[in-house]
Write a protein that holds these residues in place. Structure first.
Motif, short mmCIF file in Angstrom:
data_model
loop_
_atom_site.label_atom_id
_atom_site.label_comp_id
_atom_site.label_asym_id
_atom_site.label_seq_id
_atom_site.Cartn_x
_atom_site.Cartn_y
_atom_site.Cartn_z
N CYS A 89 27.08 -96.00 -110.70
CA CYS A 89 27.23 -97.45 -110.50
C CYS A 89 27.39 -97.81 -109.03
N LEU A 90 26.59 -97.21 -108.17
CA LEU A 90 26.69 -97.45 -106.73
C LEU A 90 25.32 -97.74 -106.12
N VAL A 91 25.33 -98.53 -105.03
CA VAL A 91 24.15 -98.70 -104.18
C VAL A 91 24.56 -98.32 -102.77
N ARG A 120 28.61 -96.78 -99.52
CA ARG A 120 28.29 -97.01 -100.93
C ARG A 120 29.19 -98.10 -101.50
N TYR A 121 28.56 -98.99 -102.28
CA TYR A 121 29.25 -100.14 -102.87
C TYR A 121 29.04 -100.13 -104.38
N ASP A 169 35.03 -101.59 -106.80
CA ASP A 169 35.82 -102.54 -107.57
C ASP A 169 36.12 -101.87 -108.92
N PRO A 170 37.38 -101.51 -109.19
CA PRO A 170 37.69 -100.79 -110.44
C PRO A 170 37.24 -101.53 -111.69
N PRO A 189 37.61 -94.86 -108.20
CA PRO A 189 37.99 -96.28 -108.16
C PRO A 189 39.43 -96.54 -108.60
N PHE A 190 40.00 -95.63 -109.43
CA PHE A 190 41.33 -95.88 -109.99
C PHE A 190 42.43 -95.17 -109.21
#
Length: 406
Positions: free
Chosen positions: A227-229, A235-236, A280-281, A300-301
């Motif tokens: 789930c990244l670009v 990386r976001y 963003d979790p 993320p967590f």
């Protein structure tokens, strides 16, 4: 023989050549509101305690000599677009022409003479604000000599000694203030007036800004399975529902926006380091629903800065049997109710002393459930009780006694 002739010619030229001529230029004159010159410079500053090299965008109104400068991490196209937005907001309008070097972010191809193929995205900016872009003749910096001189002056006035600020936002606020202060100097061609006086004459002739230009640069990318670009070596995160899909990534000077099917599905503050992970979790909640074990070690967590009450409840629940699944269910519910509601529910649970997922969920439901309207009893007057019955608990004792007899 030819060698002798060559030496004779050289001696003749040496004895007959006059003094070397100084290169001559034509003085320039500009009408109010007609032209603004643009250039970049490279400066040294200290931001957040780190000395670094930055890029500074320079604008100079050719008639009034009013200047505007803005600082950026680099001089990519989205920075050029943002600098124009800032400059037009500062000037309170748009001049008829803007004069540039043949920057790669502005000009794609240089043809013979003045003909240029301007960058398509830059032309979108020019068409939005309705100004004419003009590119200088190569190696003819004198065509925008005012801003060329400004670069050296600004380095002396604003960046010597070393400027120190917490971030780019603070630096740019200070630069805008200094541009207004420096406008109190005398105008170089109209010595009886200040630059500010001349700009007050020029400003009403600028074209008003009717709408802000969305200065992003766009590229298509496919979202990874995590789930990244990747944008500019960082990386976001993107919502898990977009994993594996092609999305539009729009980069501005200070933000990264991810767009799918015409809607913004994620937005992050842009970072300019390398190999940084910005997550963003909440984007990963659907993944947690299937893989609750990722709650303990998922990137993320692990770095999620939750309110203290939620952290305390989480630590207690994770020690209980099937705690991962229980806390994930709370997060799923908070995804709809909001983190503030979960924070209050956790505070109430901690005050009660019994901490488990069921208690927290019960508190959360009580917070988010709508208040039921008070019942309205429309009782006909004919059947209204005249004497209301009194409560008599001894009747229950009588019933209990009767049951014991049987």
């Amino acid at each position: 023989m030819w060698r002798g002739w060559t030496l004779t010619v050289k001696r003749w030229k040496a004895g007959n050549v006059g003094p070397k001529l100084t290169e001559a230029f034509v003085p320039m004159a500009f009408a109010p509101g007609d032209a603004c010159q643009f250039d970049w410079s490279q400066e040294q500053v200290e931001l957040g305690g780190i000395v670094q090299t930055i890029k500074v965008a320079h604008f100079r109104m050719a008639y009034s000599r009013q200047m505007f400068v803005a600082a950026y991490p680099r001089e990519t196209q989205e920075m050029v677009l943002d600098a124009h937005n800032r400059a037009f907001a500062f000037f309170g309008g748009v001049p008829a022409r803007l004069i540039y070097d043949n920057l790669k972010t502005v000009v794609d191809t240089v043809y013979t003479g003045k003909e240029r193929q301007f960058n398509r995205r830059f032309l979108t900016l020019a068409n939005h604000y309705l100004f004419e872009p003009v590119a200088c003749t190569p190696a003819s910096g004198w065509e925008k000599g005012q801003v060329e001189n400004q670069v050296g002056n600004v380095r002396e006035w604003l960046f010597t000694p070393l400027a120190r600020f917490a971030c780019f936002a603070a630096l740019n606020d200070w630069l805008a203030t200094r541009c207004r202060e420096l406008a109190q100097r005398r105008h170089p061609a109209q010595s009886q007036r200040t630059i500010a006086d001349c700009f007050a004459e020029e400003q009403p002739l600028l074209r008003p800004v009717t709408a802000h230009f969305d200065g992003y640069v766009e590229q298509m990318m496919r979202v990874s399975s995590t789930c990244l670009v990747r944008v500019d070596r960082n990386r976001y995160s993107v919502p898990a529902s977009a994993a594996g899909q092609a999305v539009s990534v729009r980069a501005t000077a200070d933000q990264i926006r991810i767009v799918a099917q015409g809607e913004i599905i994620a937005a992050h503050a842009r970072l300019f380091g390398r190999e940084q992970l910005i997550c963003d979790p909440w984007h990963y909640l659907p993944v947690l629903d299937k893989k609750p074990g990722a709650l303990r070690n998922g990137a993320p967590f692990v770095s999620w800065d939750l309110p203290k009450s939620i952290q305390a409840v989480r630590d207690r629940i994770l020690k209980q049997p099937k705690g991962d699944r229980a806390f994930v269910e709370l997060l799923m519910m908070a995804g709809e109710a909001g983190l503030d509601a979960l924070t209050v529910a956790c505070e109430l649970t901690l005050e009660g002393g019994v901490v488990n997922a069921s208690v927290v969920m019960n508190e959360l439901r009580r917070l988010i459930s709508p208040n039921l309207p008070e019942a309205v009893n429309n009782v006909p007057d004919g059947i209204t009780l005249k004497t209301e019955p009194l409560a008599n608990c001894q009747r229950y004792d009588h019933l209990l006694g009767a049951r014991n007899v049987h």
